[in-house]
Design an enzyme around this catalytic site. Structure first.
Site, PDB file in Angstrom:
ATOM      1  N   GLU A 273       0.881  -1.362   0.281  1.00 37.25           N
ATOM      2  CA  GLU A 273      -0.215   0.122   0.104  1.00 37.25           C
ATOM      3  C   GLU A 273       0.635   1.659   0.285  1.00 37.25           C
ATOM      4  OE1 GLU A 273      -2.391  -0.626   3.934  1.00 37.25           O
ATOM      5  OE2 GLU A 273      -3.776  -2.271   3.017  1.00 37.25           O
ATOM      6  N   GLY A 275       1.801   4.929  -0.008  1.00 38.77           N
ATOM      7  CA  GLY A 275       1.647   6.257  -0.881  1.00 38.77           C
ATOM      8  C   GLY A 275       2.023   7.596  -1.679  1.00 38.77           C
ATOM      9  N   CYS A 342      -1.207  34.204   8.703  1.00 36.31           N
ATOM     10  CA  CYS A 342      -0.637  34.676  10.474  1.00 36.31           C
ATOM     11  C   CYS A 342      -0.903  33.732  11.848  1.00 36.31           C
ATOM     12  CB  CYS A 342      -2.054  35.642  10.489  1.00 36.31           C
ATOM     13  SG  CYS A 342      -2.436  36.938   9.706  1.00 36.31           S
TER      14      CYS A 342
HETATM   15  C1  LIG Z   1      -1.564   6.209   5.134  1.00 37.33           C
HETATM   16  C2  LIG Z   1      -1.487   4.588   4.672  1.00 37.33           C
HETATM   17  C3  LIG Z   1      -1.048   3.842   3.581  1.00 37.33           C
HETATM   18  C4  LIG Z   1       0.303   5.083   2.949  1.00 37.33           C
HETATM   19  O1  LIG Z   1       1.189   5.221   3.471  1.00 37.33           O
HETATM   20  P1  LIG Z   1       2.357   5.835   2.630  1.00 37.33           P
HETATM   21  O2  LIG Z   1       3.413   6.005   3.959  1.00 37.33           O
HETATM   22  O3  LIG Z   1       2.617   7.679   1.971  1.00 37.33           O
HETATM   23  O4  LIG Z   1       3.156   4.743   1.747  1.00 37.33           O
HETATM   24  C5  LIG Z   1      -0.709   2.679   3.220  1.00 37.33           C
HETATM   25  N1  LIG Z   1      -1.532   2.118   4.706  1.00 37.33           N
HETATM   26  C6  LIG Z   1      -1.695   2.529   5.466  1.00 37.33           C
HETATM   27  C7  LIG Z   1      -3.224   1.404   5.862  1.00 37.33           C
HETATM   28  C8  LIG Z   1      -2.299   4.158   6.035  1.00 37.33           C
HETATM   29  O5  LIG Z   1      -2.930   3.982   6.651  1.00 37.33           O
END
Ligand SMILES: *Cc1c(COP(=O)(O)O)cnc(C)c1O
Length: 413
Positions: A273, A275, A342
């Site tokens: 997963e 991101g 601000c």
């Molecule tokens: C935020 C998150 C990700 C992605 O995390 P990265 O550090 O951006 O790779 C993957 N799985 C879960 C469950 C998350 O909460």
């Protein structure tokens, strides 16, 4: 590797000079490189070719429809943390059957929506949440696939706000509690355990925390199978780090080599997963210098972007490299780069050595593609920035700049 580079004095995104984009679309402006994002996906996907796997892009890192569509077309699944994100994924042409739903606070409505769209599974963070999913699934006369998110208690050695895999955090369950919840699930009629999930933190720059966590997970999965749980998937979460300053995160190949052997031992489809890794270095925030203010103590470079556009420096003490969009000759300066908001927390850099700059210059904050625009707000009644997608020599608006009327539209005075 990313596709933002200087050619002579000008910063380019792929084939397009960034100063041209700033002049055309105004600032502050998010600029994304489609091919940088795609490359990261492809490189990770091919590095993992020896493992039965699916890459589920973590939508919260950058949820622009054009970004989601890019990954959907490349065959990605999606990691979502709200029903709204699922709605976006579907709008972008993503397959809800490849979506996995995480997060500690799913509401009944969100669960019902996700069940209706037949997502792959729910990542469950507590026994009370599992009971709720079971109840909603019963009401809808269906079965919900789920996993328990386990907290392997390994320290990912990252910023305290983005480490999630130790027992101090609200995320996941320790192995003992998770085992009990899996056992309790056996008595619930409308849920079925098919997965084990973990996510130990973000911006992780070594393979060691993964190796340790995967080792612990292997033993746990073996125990579950002995109990008769049909573990078809193992989801090892995201968290792979990128370069902001001088970090040396493992390449996709090094990452795959470090974990592949152990992952194969699961005999399951492995889900990843990422991101930040997929989108972080594929985006920049372009902002224009308004004033250079000199006091007896300090110099401030005041720009037209603020913490409402990019909150990472204020929230995580994050470092973003800052470069001019067109390099000019002359002496550099040491300054704080600050926005117009601000708040004292409204800064992008402190005591930073910068190249020569003048009022009116456009500058770029690098590696702003992840947790950038998505965390922006309208604080100080500031319309949010436009987002531009560059693909080779082509560029287009993928989110128009907000107007004052956009901001007022939902309100009744
Ligand atoms: C935020 C998150 C990700 C992605 O995390 P990265 O550090 O951006 O790779 C993957 N799985 C879960 C469950 C998350 O909460």
């Amino acid at each position: 590797m990313h596709r933002f580079e200087f050619r002579k004095r000008r910063l380019y995104c792929e084939e397009v000079p960034v100063d041209t984009l700033a002049a055309t679309y105004g600032t502050p402006l998010y600029v994304y490189s489609r091919n940088t994002m795609l490359d990261h996906f492809t490189r990770l996907d091919s590095a993992l070719a020896g493992i039965d796997h699916t890459i589920c892009f973590a939508v919260k890192a950058n949820s622009n429809l054009a970004v989601l569509r890019t990954f959907a077309r490349a065959g990605a699944g999606f990691d979502i943390v709200s029903a709204g994100e699922l709605y976006r994924v579907i709008a972008a042409g993503g397959d809800p059957r490849k979506a996995v739903f995480a997060g500690v606070g799913k509401t009944e409505d969100e669960i019902a929506f996700a069940l209706g769209k037949r997502i792959l599974f729910f990542s469950v963070e507590s026994d009370v949440e599992l009971a709720r999913i079971n109840a909603v699934a019963r009401r809808l006369k269906t079965t919900a696939r789920f996993c328990i998110r386990v907290n392997p208690n390994v320290d990912a050695h990252t910023h305290k706000y983005i480490t999630t895999g130790t027992h101090e955090n609200k995320f996941g369950l320790d192995f003992a509690t998770a085992g009990k919840v899996y056992a309790a699930a056996g008595r619930m009629k409308n849920v079925r355990a098919v997965v084990v999930q973990m996510h130990i933190g973000s911006q992780i720059t070594t393979t060691r925390p993964y190796q340790m966590a995967v080792g612990k997970l292997l033993a746990f999965v073996a125990g579950l199978r002995a109990l008769g749980v049909d573990v078809q998937y193992v989801d090892i979460g995201g968290g792979m780090g990128i370069v902001y300053r001088d970090e040396t995160p493992p390449t996709p190949v090094a990452f795959a080599n470090a974990v592949a052997g152990r992952l194969k031992e699961f005999g399951a489809t492995i889900l990843f997963e990422p991101g930040r890794f997929l989108v972080g270095s594929g985006g920049i925030l372009v902002t224009r210098v308004q004033y250079i203010k000199k006091t007896a103590h300090k110099t401030f470079v005041i720009v037209d972007g603020g913490m409402n556009d990019l909150i990472r420096p204020a929230l995580y003490e994050a470092y973003h490299e800052i470069v001019p969009c067109v390099r000019r000759a002359g002496k550099g300066l040491v300054a704080d780069v600050v926005g117009p908001i601000c708040e004292s927390g409204d800064f992008f850099a402190k005591d930073r050595a910068l190249p020569a700059l003048k009022a009116g210059d456009a500058i770029a904050l690098m590696s702003a593609g992840a947790y950038g625009f998505v965390m922006s707000s309208n604080y100080n009644t500031r319309p949010r920035a436009a987002e531009i997608m560059v693909d080779g020599a082509k560029h287009r608006v993928v989110r128009r700049r907000e107007t004052w009327d956009d901001l007022l539209a939902p309100e009744r005075g």
